[in-house]
Design a protein around this motif. Sequence first.
Motif, mmCIF file in Angstrom:
data_model
loop_
_atom_site.group_PDB
_atom_site.id
_atom_site.type_symbol
_atom_site.label_atom_id
_atom_site.label_comp_id
_atom_site.label_asym_id
_atom_site.label_seq_id
_atom_site.Cartn_x
_atom_site.Cartn_y
_atom_site.Cartn_z
ATOM 1 N N LEU A 60 -13.448 -9.736 16.009
ATOM 2 C CA LEU A 60 -12.044 -10.112 15.850
ATOM 3 C C LEU A 60 -11.744 -10.521 14.411
ATOM 4 O O LEU A 60 -10.679 -10.203 13.882
ATOM 5 N N ASP A 61 -12.682 -11.203 13.762
ATOM 6 C CA ASP A 61 -12.471 -11.598 12.361
ATOM 7 C C ASP A 61 -12.273 -10.378 11.466
ATOM 8 O O ASP A 61 -11.444 -10.399 10.551
ATOM 9 N N ALA A 62 -13.022 -9.318 11.711
ATOM 10 C CA ALA A 62 -12.881 -8.097 10.907
ATOM 11 C C ALA A 62 -11.500 -7.478 11.121
ATOM 12 O O ALA A 62 -10.876 -6.999 10.170
ATOM 13 N N PHE A 63 -11.010 -7.493 12.372
ATOM 14 C CA PHE A 63 -9.657 -6.982 12.610
ATOM 15 C C PHE A 63 -8.622 -7.857 11.906
ATOM 16 O O PHE A 63 -7.684 -7.360 11.296
ATOM 17 N N GLN A 64 -8.790 -9.167 11.981
ATOM 18 C CA GLN A 64 -7.834 -10.061 11.337
ATOM 19 C C GLN A 64 -7.826 -9.860 9.821
ATOM 20 O O GLN A 64 -6.774 -9.927 9.192
ATOM 21 N N ALA A 65 -8.993 -9.569 9.246
ATOM 22 C CA ALA A 65 -9.050 -9.263 7.810
ATOM 23 C C ALA A 65 -8.286 -7.968 7.525
ATOM 24 O O ALA A 65 -7.552 -7.863 6.538
ATOM 25 N N HIS A 66 -8.448 -6.973 8.398
ATOM 26 C CA HIS A 66 -7.705 -5.716 8.257
ATOM 27 C C HIS A 66 -6.195 -5.982 8.341
ATOM 28 O O HIS A 66 -5.416 -5.504 7.508
ATOM 29 N N ALA A 67 -5.788 -6.787 9.335
ATOM 30 C CA ALA A 67 -4.363 -7.065 9.547
ATOM 31 C C ALA A 67 -3.755 -7.837 8.382
ATOM 32 O O ALA A 67 -2.543 -7.744 8.145
ATOM 33 N N PRO A 70 -4.103 -4.910 2.533
ATOM 34 C CA PRO A 70 -3.066 -4.061 1.937
ATOM 35 C C PRO A 70 -2.787 -2.766 2.703
ATOM 36 O O PRO A 70 -1.653 -2.277 2.677
ATOM 37 N N TYR A 71 -3.774 -2.197 3.386
ATOM 38 C CA TYR A 71 -3.556 -0.911 4.076
ATOM 39 C C TYR A 71 -2.687 -1.108 5.302
ATOM 40 O O TYR A 71 -1.798 -0.294 5.582
ATOM 41 N N PHE A 72 -2.934 -2.181 6.029
ATOM 42 C CA PHE A 72 -2.119 -2.545 7.188
ATOM 43 C C PHE A 72 -0.671 -2.776 6.752
ATOM 44 O O PHE A 72 0.265 -2.232 7.346
ATOM 45 N N ALA A 73 -0.498 -3.564 5.699
ATOM 46 C CA ALA A 73 0.855 -3.874 5.209
ATOM 47 C C ALA A 73 1.584 -2.619 4.757
ATOM 48 O O ALA A 73 2.770 -2.436 5.062
ATOM 49 N N ALA A 74 0.897 -1.756 4.047
ATOM 50 C CA ALA A 74 1.522 -0.521 3.551
ATOM 51 C C ALA A 74 1.927 0.383 4.705
ATOM 52 O O ALA A 74 3.012 0.989 4.694
ATOM 53 N N PHE A 75 1.078 0.483 5.721
ATOM 54 C CA PHE A 75 1.397 1.315 6.881
ATOM 55 C C PHE A 75 2.672 0.820 7.554
ATOM 56 O O PHE A 75 3.594 1.591 7.816
ATOM 57 N N PHE A 76 2.736 -0.488 7.828
ATOM 58 C CA PHE A 76 3.909 -1.011 8.520
ATOM 59 C C PHE A 76 5.155 -0.982 7.658
ATOM 60 O O PHE A 76 6.257 -0.780 8.169
ATOM 61 N N ALA A 77 5.008 -1.139 6.361
ATOM 62 C CA ALA A 77 6.163 -1.046 5.470
ATOM 63 C C ALA A 77 6.779 0.347 5.550
ATOM 64 O O ALA A 77 8.004 0.496 5.531
ATOM 65 N N GLU A 78 5.941 1.362 5.658
ATOM 66 C CA GLU A 78 6.448 2.732 5.757
ATOM 67 C C GLU A 78 6.917 3.063 7.171
ATOM 68 O O GLU A 78 8.031 3.532 7.376
ATOM 69 N N ALA A 79 6.059 2.845 8.157
ATOM 70 C CA ALA A 79 6.332 3.299 9.522
ATOM 71 C C ALA A 79 7.457 2.532 10.207
ATOM 72 O O ALA A 79 8.088 3.059 11.129
ATOM 73 N N ALA A 80 7.744 1.324 9.771
ATOM 74 C CA ALA A 80 8.790 0.523 10.420
ATOM 75 C C ALA A 80 10.146 1.211 10.402
ATOM 76 O O ALA A 80 10.976 0.975 11.279
ATOM 77 N N GLY A 81 10.366 2.099 9.443
ATOM 78 C CA GLY A 81 11.641 2.783 9.342
ATOM 79 C C GLY A 81 11.835 3.913 10.339
ATOM 80 O O GLY A 81 12.958 4.377 10.535
ATOM 81 N N TYR A 82 10.768 4.350 10.990
ATOM 82 C CA TYR A 82 10.898 5.499 11.896
ATOM 83 C C TYR A 82 10.027 5.428 13.147
ATOM 84 O O TYR A 82 10.003 6.370 13.937
#
Length: 101
Positions: A60-67, A70-82
């Motif tokens: 779970l700690d590894a997932f929380q680090a992912h969340a 920067p890759y998680f943030a970039a994905f949601f910044a893009e995908a949130a629009g569609y």
Amino acid sequence: MYQFLVSFTVRPDRRDDFVRAAHRTARDSLANEPGSHRFEVIADEEDPDVFYLNEVYADLDAFQAHAAGPYFAAFFAEAAGYAEGPTWLMRGNLVGDRAAA
């Protein structure tokens, strides 16, 4: 191993964009996040607007680090629009995890 499956519903005209963004996130996460073990992008067999992300992390700690990364943030910044989601379908720890032994 901590695993989860989420779904997203994507606007039909942006399916290719979603797949590209998810694949980019998968590539970058697997290459640069030591606790990331699997990141699969799956298309629903009946509804072409539904996609699943099947992800596996060391814990779970590894997932929380992912969340928090920067890759998680970039994905949601893009995908949130569609894309609508994620809808959590499954999350938990592998029972009888031989990798932890």
